[in-house]
Structure formats: C-alpha cells, structure tokens
Design an enzyme around this catalytic site. Sequence first.
Site, PDB file in Angstrom:
ATOM      1  CG  ASN A  62      -0.387  -0.185   2.543  1.00  0.00           C
ATOM      2  OD1 ASN A  62       0.660  -0.815   2.695  1.00  0.00           O
ATOM      3  ND2 ASN A  62      -1.032   0.341   3.559  1.00  0.00           N
ATOM      4  CD  GLU A  64      -1.426   4.732   4.639  1.00  0.00           C
ATOM      5  OE1 GLU A  64      -0.944   5.574   5.439  1.00  0.00           O
ATOM      6  OE2 GLU A  64      -2.170   3.794   5.002  1.00  0.00           O
ATOM      7  CB  CYS A  73      -5.503  -1.103  -1.769  1.00  0.00           C
ATOM      8  SG  CYS A  73      -6.777  -0.347  -0.752  1.00  0.00           S
ATOM      9  CD  GLU A  75      -5.597  -5.726  -1.339  1.00  0.00           C
ATOM     10  OE1 GLU A  75      -5.017  -4.621  -1.225  1.00  0.00           O
ATOM     11  OE2 GLU A  75      -6.365  -6.167  -0.474  1.00  0.00           O
ATOM     12  CB  CYS A 112     -11.078  -2.544   1.001  1.00  0.00           C
ATOM     13  SG  CYS A 112     -10.377  -1.934  -0.550  1.00  0.00           S
ATOM     14  CB  CYS A 115      -8.921  -4.614  -3.051  1.00  0.00           C
ATOM     15  SG  CYS A 115      -7.811  -3.221  -2.820  1.00  0.00           S
TER      16      CYS A 115
HETATM   17  N1  THU Z   1      -5.444  -1.273   2.458  1.00  0.00           N
HETATM   18  C1  THU Z   1      -4.952  -2.090   1.486  1.00  0.00           C
HETATM   19  O1  THU Z   1      -3.821  -1.927   1.025  1.00  0.00           O
HETATM   20  N2  THU Z   1      -5.745  -3.089   1.032  1.00  0.00           N
HETATM   21  C2  THU Z   1      -7.009  -3.345   1.484  1.00  0.00           C
HETATM   22  O2  THU Z   1      -7.677  -4.238   0.956  1.00  0.00           O
HETATM   23  C3  THU Z   1      -7.540  -2.602   2.617  1.00  0.00           C
HETATM   24  C4  THU Z   1      -6.766  -1.406   3.038  1.00  0.00           C
HETATM   25  C5  THU Z   1      -4.597  -0.177   2.938  1.00  0.00           C
HETATM   26  C6  THU Z   1      -5.076   1.189   2.549  1.00  0.00           C
HETATM   27  C7  THU Z   1      -4.447   2.046   3.631  1.00  0.00           C
HETATM   28  O3  THU Z   1      -3.114   2.357   3.235  1.00  0.00           O
HETATM   29  C8  THU Z   1      -4.375   1.132   4.833  1.00  0.00           C
HETATM   30  O4  THU Z   1      -4.547  -0.182   4.343  1.00  0.00           O
HETATM   31  C9  THU Z   1      -5.429   1.408   5.907  1.00  0.00           C
HETATM   32  O5  THU Z   1      -6.699   1.410   5.357  1.00  0.00           O
END
Ligand code: THU
Length: 160
Positions: A62, A64, A73, A75, A112, A115
């Site tokens: 991920n 940010e 994300c 994925e 999520c 994704c």
């Molecule tokens: N995140 C992911 O990388 N994948 C997911 O399926 C859920 C959330 C990341 C996004 C953010 O950087 C952190 O997790 C907190 O939400």
Amino acid sequence: MKKITITTQYDSFDSLEELSENDRAVLLLAKKSLENSYSPYSNFKVGAAVLLRNGELMGGSNYENASYPLCICAEQTVLTTAANIYPGVAPLVIAIAIRNPAQVIDRPGLPCGACRQVICETEMKNNQPIRVVLQGETGPIFVFENGRDLLPLAFDKTFL
Ligand code: THU
C-alpha cells in the site's frame, strides 16, 4: 416476494506448510512486500503478491498520501503493475498479508470492497479465476478459489 440466498466458500488452513508450494511462495512474497509499505498515516502495512500464469512472481504494497482518499491499496498496486509489465498475462494467485505494528492480527486481513472489485475485473478481463490467499500476521490462512467468492454480487461490464 422471493428470498434469495447467496452462499460462498473458502478453505481454511492452519499453517503455511499445509499450502501448495505455489500458494506458499506467493504468500511469503506478500509478507516480504509489506516491508515496502508506505503507510505513515495509518501505520497499517499491507503486502500483496501475484503469481502470473507465465510463472512470474511480483509483489506490491500500500502507498498512502497526505490527501487520504488517494491512498492506493496493495492489491491494486500489484495487479496494475503486473498488467503493465506483463500485458495479457493473467494472474493465477494473489496473496495478501497485513501487519499492524500496534497489535498482532491473528486472523486474515480481508481485502476492501474496492480491491475485491478490482480482482473481479481482472478475472473477467482475462476470463480466468484468481485464487486469493489471505493471512494475518499469524493464524489461519484462508484460500478463496476466485475473487467472485469474495464479491458474489460484483458490478461488471455487462451493465454498461
Ligand atoms: N489497504 C490495502 O492496502 N488493502 C485493502 O484491501 C484494505 C486497506 C490499505 C489502505 C491504507 O493504506 C491502509 O490499508 C489502511 O486502510
């Protein structure tokens, strides 16, 4: 009125040793990839890895942003990167690993909704299922045979 029931299924494994060699390799790369996570805002590290149908393995994490909605994300990082480096090559497996430095998560990190939708789009684009392998920092490993089992009522191109 009719009540419609949707069922889904996945396998739950107790340890890495129980996984196939392929699934274990992808999950281990996902765990390694979370070390590259750029997550200064949530401190939640996510690693994802794919095994492509040409045998290539790729990892991502991920990424940010101070403008929170722009967080990408893991994925989506790995699926879009793989599609650009190996166009036309379908993924066979995606694994997702998580780490929360504030607490040991002993259950699989579930992708999520966005994704799940991206995994389903990739399946549909290639007309091939993608096995989804999930683990927390410890604990059981969940294996879904395809993205659809994680998002049974996905939106798709047939509506467009
Ligand atoms: N995140 C992911 O990388 N994948 C997911 O399926 C859920 C959330 C990341 C996004 C953010 O950087 C952190 O997790 C907190 O939400």
